[in-house]
Design a protein around this motif. Sequence first.
Motif, PDB file in Angstrom:
ATOM      1  N   ALA B 605      43.366  22.907 -25.479  1.00  0.00           N
ATOM      2  CA  ALA B 605      43.333  21.893 -24.415  1.00  0.00           C
ATOM      3  C   ALA B 605      43.685  20.382 -25.604  1.00  0.00           C
ATOM      4  N   THR B 606      42.909  20.726 -26.629  1.00  0.00           N
ATOM      5  CA  THR B 606      43.113  19.297 -27.395  1.00  0.00           C
ATOM      6  C   THR B 606      43.746  19.456 -28.523  1.00  0.00           C
ATOM      7  N   GLY B 607      44.535  20.660 -28.836  1.00  0.00           N
ATOM      8  CA  GLY B 607      45.405  20.585 -30.184  1.00  0.00           C
ATOM      9  C   GLY B 607      44.836  20.628 -31.592  1.00  0.00           C
ATOM     10  N   GLU B 608      43.313  20.564 -31.333  1.00  0.00           N
ATOM     11  CA  GLU B 608      42.576  20.351 -32.380  1.00  0.00           C
ATOM     12  C   GLU B 608      42.780  21.574 -33.332  1.00  0.00           C
ATOM     13  N   GLN B 609      42.907  21.337 -34.917  1.00  0.00           N
ATOM     14  CA  GLN B 609      42.838  22.484 -35.721  1.00  0.00           C
ATOM     15  C   GLN B 609      41.553  23.289 -35.953  1.00  0.00           C
ATOM     16  N   LEU B 610      41.547  24.563 -35.493  1.00  0.00           N
ATOM     17  CA  LEU B 610      40.440  25.259 -35.565  1.00  0.00           C
ATOM     18  C   LEU B 610      40.100  26.124 -36.817  1.00  0.00           C
TER      19      LEU B 610
END
Lengths: 169, 798
Positions: B605-610
């Motif tokens: 959803a956010t494209g945040e690197q996890l």
Amino acid sequence: MSLKKKISMTVNGQLINAEVEPRRHLVDFLREDLHLKGPHLGCEQGACGACTVKVDGQIIRGCLFLAVQADGSVVETVEGLTKNGTLTDLQESFMRHNAMQCGFCSSGMLLAAAELIEQQPKATREQVREWISGNYCRCTGYHSIVDAIVDVLDARAKGQKIKPVVANA
Amino acid sequence: MNKPSDLKGMVLDPVTNDQRYIGNSEPRHGARRLLEGQGTYIDDIQLPRMGHVVYWRSPVAHMKIGKIHTEHASKMPGVLAVVDGVQMAKICKPWVATLGHLAGMKSAPQHALAIDRACWQGEPVVAVVAETRAQAEDALQHIDVEWEELPAVVSMETALDADTPLIHPELGDNLCFTRSLDVGNVDEVFATADVVAEATFGFGRHTGVTLEPRCQIADYNPGDRRLTVYHSQQAPHMMQDLYCRQFGLSESDVHVICKDVGGSFGIKVHAYPDDFATVGLAMMLERPVKFVADRLESFTSDIHAREHRIKGRIAANKAGDILAFEIDDLTAIGPYSMFPRTSAIEGNQVVNLVGGPYKHQNYRAHLNVVFQNKTPTCQYRGVGHPIACAVTEGLVDLAAQKLQMDPLEFRKRNVIPDDAYPCSGISGIKLEVLSHEQCLRTIEKMMDYSALRKEQAELRKKGIYRGIGFATLIELTNPSPAFYGVGGARIASQDGATVRMDPSGVVSVLIGVGEQGQGTEGIYTQIAADAVGVSIDQVRIVTGDTDVTPYGGGTWASRGAGVGGEAVLLAAQALQENILKLAGAILNRPVAELIARRGYILDKATGEQLLPFSEVGRVGYFRTDTLPAGFSADLMVTRHYTQKDYPFIFTNGVQASYVEVDPETGFVKLLKHWAVEDCGRVINPMLVNEQVRGAIVQGIGGVLFEECLYDESGLLRNGSMADYLVPMANEMPDIEVAHVETPTQSSKLGAKGAGEAGTAGAPGAVQNAINDALAPFNASVFDQPITCEKILRALKKI
């Protein structure tokens, strides 16, 4: 029948002393005695150019040249010329153009191309084709090899280096 | 569908969810070591206690073998063994190379070393093994074979005559295979057609001339009874299977390794008698034995190909519609059908392919494949395609000329339209989806056809004779089991790929299709990087080792991208799914919320690197204790792919050649060559261009230079590189390549083969260009190679 002769030569910067049969060809000596993998044997009669190496600054056919003839000489192969940077521009340009496929002709082709660049820095595309006609390539159809060499000639004329090919991350 | 493309970047819909390499001209980094002289070809490998074998080969085309005197040779310095056919036959079974689905095909049993008779100049008879190659060659001079020359069958034209001797009397005649096809109303159409044109086409035998000769090292370890063969070969698993069966070994006891291969072109996809003999020697001697063919041996023992004489005719109506083709193909294959693919396939392909691009509905073909006492012939790059294409396109030009129609317009009118697929060709071939119309439009523009015709007309007034020739073609690629499997040959049409992520996030791909220079490793790197979601410098390819890679067919019939590439795609996508599952378990989040991109797990959803892949790998391999009970982190997956929708997936393309012929000397100068190729999804345009160009130049070799010439007693007259002409840089034109992309629906990747169409089209295009140049003299040549002498004869100058 074995009548060995003592020879010494500098191969890729290293002094080599050896005993060889007079009939031993230079390319066999380099490959089998010194375990160099760059010069290849394609036709054994000087037609294909896969065995091209440099002796005292000039390219020769390793399959038509006896090891004893190179006694006292400076011998350079693709390995040595890679290490000292002589071939860097050509190698980068060959990479960029995919100017090799199976790679069997490449060491000879590169040495021939390097001598062309040295001797005919203003060579035209046609002259490049003519010059490398001593070296067989069965894979590429030559077009990309000509492109690669012409690029190096152009870069040299402008005083530029060929940019290294790096993996696209 | 058929989007034209300048192919600077991707034009088709992406096949992976983060595509950045597929469709781009990525350099193949694995090739750098080859440019630095650091490849490992067979002759670069030296094993402890390794012996070297040379073969005493038949000096004549056909001989009875008498007593073999080996006493003197055996005592020469360094000699380890001298072995004849009878001794070899004790451990290596003979073979018969036929295929069940080629009805009525026959061949005789063949041995690793000839027994009683040798049937071609170059057939291996006695093996000499010594500690060094020089010692083996010295000893070879002292082998004394008593032999009696037998009458040789040299001309294929008389091979079936009643007074011609039989090469294998037990077969009853010198006929290997015959096939007839008759569809529509051929006789009626020819009788009533407005225009009928005919010609007899000749094709000289030629051979592949791989720059690295055929070579291998066989190593038998008596301790674990395992055979290891280092081989310059295209199909390692096929050779593993053959060594098992001929020597009575178990598959698990045979290990075939192919490292760098210095050119193959089909020459290295066959099992040669000396392959088996070298293995047999290693088993007898219980030490490694190296065989490297020298160039003279290569010319007489590598397979030859393409010796055909074809009478052909074409019928058309005044409106310019092609109505029918008829051909009669006579071809000769040497004394034995080649193992295990058989030598009848080439002629069979000619029957399948003549007239293939066109929508005519009447076709008759007859094929006779005969035995003769020359080097065996078999599949070489393009297999039958260059012959079928040159015949078809030669006839098409003759019909266009009679109708006074422009040859390009005539083709445009007659090709199977782009909206007609899927359909069947008149010979029964199944065509999935092709793009002839689009390819013809593309080449017309690319070569600026009308300007070229103007230039030709202007120059003709000044006594300069230039010609333009076209060749439209189809090529079979991505073969299904219908190619060999149904005929009983143990040649895999499937291939498998194993893709593994290591703890640091690096990806290894293990695949049965190897690299002989085509760039398969390069495209597998691109496919795996895109499908797993890493950069290409994070991918390593492992091929050519039967102990390590999934079982597969290797390199033939342009299947590397279409079959091997699909296996890599399926395995790499499955690995990405597993990486996501593992990341979900680590993060305690539903997999649906995650995506993999460029070495990272991201929040969808956010494209945040996890998480980086390296963290997924660390937990997956070293901290499985932290994962939920019962969860298995499967970071290595294997997928197999067989193309089963069609017998083959056909590609298509068109080539054009521009030549100048000097009517005084017969000399042909190639000015320019154009090719439009539709190999489905293009994975790497640069590599496809280079496949096309290299193949075109091999085709040009066939039409202008290359021929294995024999004298009337069956002796090869030009068995060296100084005598056998291959194209050199100076004689070759610049070759412009463009692509049309019509992906196959039989796979996710959509790739068809690209390796052979160049060879298929070039002979027809150059032949037609020469004949176009000769048109003002009412002269034409259909006998390849088209030499200066043949042109001067056509011009009645000599």
